[in-house]
Motif scaffolding. Structure first.
Motif, PDB file in Angstrom:
ATOM      1  N   GLU A   7       1.020  -1.406   0.056  1.00 57.45           N
ATOM      2  CA  GLU A   7       0.378   0.219  -0.067  1.00 57.45           C
ATOM      3  C   GLU A   7       1.016   1.484   0.042  1.00 57.45           C
ATOM      4  O   GLU A   7       2.280   1.208   0.970  1.00 57.45           O
ATOM      5  CB  GLU A   7      -0.928   0.579   1.187  1.00 57.45           C
ATOM      6  CG  GLU A   7      -1.893  -1.170   1.134  1.00 57.45           C
ATOM      7  CD  GLU A   7      -3.128  -0.901   0.235  1.00 57.45           C
ATOM      8  OE1 GLU A   7      -3.169   0.850  -0.165  1.00 57.45           O
ATOM      9  OE2 GLU A   7      -3.693  -1.862  -0.278  1.00 57.45           O
ATOM     10  N   PRO A   8       0.454   2.558  -0.769  1.00 56.51           N
ATOM     11  CA  PRO A   8       1.145   3.376  -0.335  1.00 56.51           C
ATOM     12  C   PRO A   8       1.431   3.995   0.685  1.00 56.51           C
ATOM     13  O   PRO A   8       0.693   4.092   1.824  1.00 56.51           O
ATOM     14  CB  PRO A   8       0.112   4.382  -1.423  1.00 56.51           C
ATOM     15  CG  PRO A   8      -0.539   3.915  -1.762  1.00 56.51           C
ATOM     16  CD  PRO A   8      -0.936   2.677  -1.224  1.00 56.51           C
ATOM     17  N   PRO A   9       2.338   4.961   1.325  1.00 55.40           N
ATOM     18  CA  PRO A   9       2.629   4.990   2.461  1.00 55.40           C
ATOM     19  C   PRO A   9       2.246   6.228   3.419  1.00 55.40           C
ATOM     20  O   PRO A   9       1.377   5.935   4.111  1.00 55.40           O
ATOM     21  CB  PRO A   9       4.275   5.320   2.466  1.00 55.40           C
ATOM     22  CG  PRO A   9       4.839   6.289   0.794  1.00 55.40           C
ATOM     23  CD  PRO A   9       3.248   5.157  -0.194  1.00 55.40           C
TER      24      PRO A   9
ATOM     25  N   PRO B  59      -5.299   8.639   2.226  1.00 59.12           N
ATOM     26  CA  PRO B  59      -5.360   8.560   0.572  1.00 59.12           C
ATOM     27  C   PRO B  59      -6.172  10.903   1.002  1.00 59.12           C
ATOM     28  O   PRO B  59      -6.058  10.485   2.186  1.00 59.12           O
ATOM     29  CB  PRO B  59      -6.850   8.768   0.385  1.00 59.12           C
ATOM     30  CG  PRO B  59      -6.728   7.216   1.610  1.00 59.12           C
ATOM     31  CD  PRO B  59      -5.506   7.003   2.829  1.00 59.12           C
ATOM     32  N   LYS B  60      -6.050  11.338  -0.380  1.00 61.75           N
ATOM     33  CA  LYS B  60      -6.555  12.737   0.323  1.00 61.75           C
ATOM     34  C   LYS B  60      -8.086  12.420  -0.243  1.00 61.75           C
ATOM     35  O   LYS B  60      -8.431  11.923  -0.321  1.00 61.75           O
ATOM     36  CB  LYS B  60      -5.753  12.939  -1.134  1.00 61.75           C
ATOM     37  CG  LYS B  60      -4.302  13.115  -1.349  1.00 61.75           C
ATOM     38  CD  LYS B  60      -3.630  14.603  -1.417  1.00 61.75           C
ATOM     39  CE  LYS B  60      -1.988  14.488  -1.815  1.00 61.75           C
ATOM     40  NZ  LYS B  60      -1.352  14.062  -0.458  1.00 61.75           N
ATOM     41  N   GLY B  61      -8.469  14.234   1.095  1.00 66.34           N
ATOM     42  CA  GLY B  61      -9.577  14.659   1.023  1.00 66.34           C
ATOM     43  C   GLY B  61     -10.283  15.170  -0.666  1.00 66.34           C
ATOM     44  O   GLY B  61      -9.066  16.175  -1.155  1.00 66.34           O
ATOM     45  N   ALA B  62     -11.754  15.156  -0.684  1.00 66.77           N
ATOM     46  CA  ALA B  62     -11.622  15.782  -1.434  1.00 66.77           C
ATOM     47  C   ALA B  62     -11.425  17.263  -1.690  1.00 66.77           C
ATOM     48  O   ALA B  62     -11.138  17.866  -2.719  1.00 66.77           O
ATOM     49  CB  ALA B  62     -13.127  15.936  -1.389  1.00 66.77           C
TER      50      ALA B  62
END
Length: 149
Positions: A86-88, A91-94
């Motif tokens: 998985e990426p370190p 996740p980015k929000g909207a």
């Protein structure tokens, strides 16, 4: 199975039958990783036959420096179909995605404005059109001066 029956139903079906039989023989006679026989032991009959037809050779033992550089025990196997890590980051929000989109749009507008102030492409297009017009004017004049036959 229908592909095999189609192969055997043709006129040259016996050739396909021989090819299938030879493939089955090779698959049964030659294991996937056959160890090299010792010098005093003769190779398998299949190896001798393949060597006679020029499809096999005798492999010489590797030089000493190669044997010394190899590890004593083979390494662990590497798994083939493992899922990627998985990426370190999280996740980015909207809102973060919209901010990045706005930054990219502002950069695109700035580059478009810079490109509009750089007119060499327009000058080059005008020069090419003028040169094409000059060439078209020269051709009829050269043909008019030629003597009649």
């Amino acid at each position: 199975m229908s592909a095999i029956s189609t192969i055997f139903s043709r006129r040259r079906g016996w050739v396909a039958a021989v090819a299938v039989a030879a493939t089955a023989f090779v698959a049964c006679a030659a294991p996937a990783q056959e160890p090299t026989p010792p010098q005093d032991e003769s190779p398998s009959p299949f190896h001798s036959l393949a060597k006679g037809f020029g499809f096999a050779t005798d492999v010489e033992p590797p030089p000493d420096f190669v044997r010394q550089s190899r590890p004593a025990e083979p390494g662990a196997e590497i798994p083939v179909f493992t899922p990627p890590d998985e990426p370190p980051g999280k996740p980015k929000g909207a809102k973060e995605i919209e901010a990045i989109g706005g930054d990219l749009e502002s950069i695109a507008k700035r580059h478009d404005a810079l490109l509009a102030t750089f007119p060499p492409s327009a000058k080059a297009a005008a020069a090419a059109a003028a040169e094409k017009k000059a060439k078209s004017m020269r051709k009829p004049a050269a043909a008019a001066g030629a003597p009649p036959l």
